[in-house]
Design a protein around this motif. Structure first.
Motif, PDB file in Angstrom:
ATOM      1  N   LEU A 142      48.725  33.836  36.181  1.00 44.83           N
ATOM      2  CA  LEU A 142      47.951  34.322  35.276  1.00 44.83           C
ATOM      3  C   LEU A 142      47.865  35.853  35.636  1.00 44.83           C
ATOM      4  O   LEU A 142      47.366  36.125  36.448  1.00 44.83           O
ATOM      5  CB  LEU A 142      46.947  33.656  35.126  1.00 44.83           C
ATOM      6  N   ARG A 143      48.423  36.580  34.723  1.00 40.99           N
ATOM      7  CA  ARG A 143      48.235  37.986  34.831  1.00 40.99           C
ATOM      8  C   ARG A 143      47.460  38.779  33.692  1.00 40.99           C
ATOM      9  O   ARG A 143      47.742  38.697  32.633  1.00 40.99           O
ATOM     10  CB  ARG A 143      49.570  38.841  34.969  1.00 40.99           C
ATOM     11  N   LEU A 144      46.097  39.070  34.022  1.00 43.79           N
ATOM     12  CA  LEU A 144      45.335  39.865  33.027  1.00 43.79           C
ATOM     13  C   LEU A 144      45.707  41.218  32.890  1.00 43.79           C
ATOM     14  O   LEU A 144      45.261  42.006  33.987  1.00 43.79           O
ATOM     15  CB  LEU A 144      43.868  39.505  33.362  1.00 43.79           C
ATOM     16  N   VAL A 145      45.974  41.694  32.026  1.00 42.70           N
ATOM     17  CA  VAL A 145      46.448  43.236  31.761  1.00 42.70           C
ATOM     18  C   VAL A 145      45.282  43.977  30.899  1.00 42.70           C
ATOM     19  O   VAL A 145      45.031  43.526  29.943  1.00 42.70           O
ATOM     20  CB  VAL A 145      47.837  43.329  31.212  1.00 42.70           C
ATOM     21  N   TYR A 152      37.774  48.306  41.197  1.00 45.57           N
ATOM     22  CA  TYR A 152      38.253  47.084  41.363  1.00 45.57           C
ATOM     23  C   TYR A 152      38.956  46.860  42.742  1.00 45.57           C
ATOM     24  O   TYR A 152      39.074  45.883  43.443  1.00 45.57           O
ATOM     25  CB  TYR A 152      39.347  46.698  40.236  1.00 45.57           C
ATOM     26  N   ARG A 153      39.598  47.901  43.056  1.00 43.31           N
ATOM     27  CA  ARG A 153      40.510  47.951  44.374  1.00 43.31           C
ATOM     28  C   ARG A 153      39.555  48.183  45.398  1.00 43.31           C
ATOM     29  O   ARG A 153      39.489  47.523  46.530  1.00 43.31           O
ATOM     30  CB  ARG A 153      41.762  48.842  44.347  1.00 43.31           C
ATOM     31  N   ASP A 154      38.935  49.308  45.531  1.00 44.50           N
ATOM     32  CA  ASP A 154      38.099  49.820  46.747  1.00 44.50           C
ATOM     33  C   ASP A 154      36.825  49.260  46.781  1.00 44.50           C
ATOM     34  O   ASP A 154      36.426  49.045  48.029  1.00 44.50           O
ATOM     35  CB  ASP A 154      38.095  51.422  46.699  1.00 44.50           C
ATOM     36  N   VAL A 155      35.870  48.822  45.876  1.00 46.80           N
ATOM     37  CA  VAL A 155      34.902  48.535  45.968  1.00 46.80           C
ATOM     38  C   VAL A 155      34.641  46.863  45.700  1.00 46.80           C
ATOM     39  O   VAL A 155      34.217  46.266  46.545  1.00 46.80           O
ATOM     40  CB  VAL A 155      33.869  48.970  44.710  1.00 46.80           C
ATOM     41  N   LEU A 156      35.488  46.278  44.724  1.00 45.87           N
ATOM     42  CA  LEU A 156      35.552  44.932  44.784  1.00 45.87           C
ATOM     43  C   LEU A 156      36.173  44.479  45.888  1.00 45.87           C
ATOM     44  O   LEU A 156      36.084  43.225  46.146  1.00 45.87           O
ATOM     45  CB  LEU A 156      35.908  44.561  43.286  1.00 45.87           C
ATOM     46  N   GLY A 157      37.239  45.070  46.262  1.00 42.28           N
ATOM     47  CA  GLY A 157      38.201  44.625  47.385  1.00 42.28           C
ATOM     48  C   GLY A 157      39.369  43.685  46.942  1.00 42.28           C
ATOM     49  O   GLY A 157      39.971  43.053  47.827  1.00 42.28           O
ATOM     50  N   LEU A 202      46.811  44.294  41.170  1.00 44.57           N
ATOM     51  CA  LEU A 202      45.805  43.906  42.152  1.00 44.57           C
ATOM     52  C   LEU A 202      45.690  42.310  42.124  1.00 44.57           C
ATOM     53  O   LEU A 202      45.724  41.446  41.128  1.00 44.57           O
ATOM     54  CB  LEU A 202      44.291  44.464  41.606  1.00 44.57           C
ATOM     55  N   GLU A 203      45.897  41.901  43.512  1.00 39.59           N
ATOM     56  CA  GLU A 203      45.689  40.584  43.899  1.00 39.59           C
ATOM     57  C   GLU A 203      44.151  39.925  43.716  1.00 39.59           C
ATOM     58  O   GLU A 203      43.440  40.720  44.400  1.00 39.59           O
ATOM     59  CB  GLU A 203      46.026  40.212  45.159  1.00 39.59           C
ATOM     60  N   ALA A 204      43.875  39.103  42.844  1.00 40.58           N
ATOM     61  CA  ALA A 204      42.534  38.614  42.896  1.00 40.58           C
ATOM     62  C   ALA A 204      42.409  37.044  43.240  1.00 40.58           C
ATOM     63  O   ALA A 204      41.741  36.202  42.550  1.00 40.58           O
ATOM     64  CB  ALA A 204      42.050  38.652  41.396  1.00 40.58           C
ATOM     65  N   GLY A 205      43.281  36.575  44.250  1.00 37.05           N
ATOM     66  CA  GLY A 205      43.140  35.317  44.676  1.00 37.05           C
ATOM     67  C   GLY A 205      43.861  34.401  43.603  1.00 37.05           C
ATOM     68  O   GLY A 205      44.565  34.709  42.890  1.00 37.05           O
ATOM     69  N   ARG A 206      43.340  33.066  43.717  1.00 36.09           N
ATOM     70  CA  ARG A 206      44.046  32.147  42.491  1.00 36.09           C
ATOM     71  C   ARG A 206      43.466  32.320  41.358  1.00 36.09           C
ATOM     72  O   ARG A 206      42.509  33.006  41.062  1.00 36.09           O
ATOM     73  CB  ARG A 206      43.874  30.777  42.793  1.00 36.09           C
ATOM     74  N   ALA A 207      44.099  32.204  40.282  1.00 37.67           N
ATOM     75  CA  ALA A 207      43.737  32.437  38.890  1.00 37.67           C
ATOM     76  C   ALA A 207      43.538  31.241  37.990  1.00 37.67           C
ATOM     77  O   ALA A 207      44.299  30.419  38.062  1.00 37.67           O
ATOM     78  CB  ALA A 207      44.765  33.207  38.022  1.00 37.67           C
TER      79      ALA A 207
END
Length: 165
Positions: free
Chosen positions: A41-44, A57-62, A79-84
């Motif tokens: 699942l890719r949220l664009v 999203y990358r540097d602060v949220l990780g 960006l990878e966000a774990g499982r979706a």
């Protein structure tokens, strides 16, 4: 009265295909989808302030950077966000979730939820990076600690930490 049709789902789970499914044109034969499957699942999200959103999203949220590409004058970073998961809700339940997490109806059509290790610490970090806190971390009836924020790129965010039962 038409009875639901049982469908075997992933992991042997049984899902019942009901009358409502049939009314929407969903039939019991899902072999083509099961063979092809959905793998991601890719949220664009399109944002006017790409650099700010990327930092947030990358540097602060990780979120880990999987890939980045550029075109003439444009950029995209995956960006990878774990499982979706895709959480579908009707308006009545969305209103219930908002009331639990925020105290009033605030979410729009889309809200992005991130499971984090510590929703309180993550809320503070994202707030320091420019997010607006809509609701501090709150224990929910489904036993998680949820905070609600307004982040870059117009996204409303839920940060949630599953609590030990």
């Amino acid at each position: 009265m038409r009875l639901p049709l049982p469908l075997k789902g992933r992991g042997g789970c049984i899902r019942f295909l009901g009358v409502r499914d049939r009314e929407h044109g969903i039939e019991g034969d899902h072999k083509a989808m099961q063979q092809n499957g959905v793998h991601e699942l890719r949220l664009v999200v399109t944002t006017e302030d790409y650099d700010r959103a990327l930092h947030f999203y990358r540097d602060v949220l990780g979120l880990k950077e999987r890939a980045a590409f550029a075109s003439a004058g444009g950029h995209v970073t995956i960006l990878e966000a774990g499982r979706a998961t895709l959480e579908l809700t009707d308006s009545a339940h969305a209103e219930f979730i908002d009331k639990v997490e925020v105290g009033r109806r605030v979410a729009g059509h889309v809200r992005v939820a991130f499971e984090v290790d510590d929703s309180t610490a993550s809320t503070r970090a994202l707030e320091a990076a420019g997010a607006t806190v809509l609701a501090e971390p709150t224990r929910t009836p489904w036993n998680s600690l949820n905070a609600r924020l307004q982040g870059p790129a117009g996204l409303q965010l839920t940060l949630f930490t599953e609590l030990v039962k």
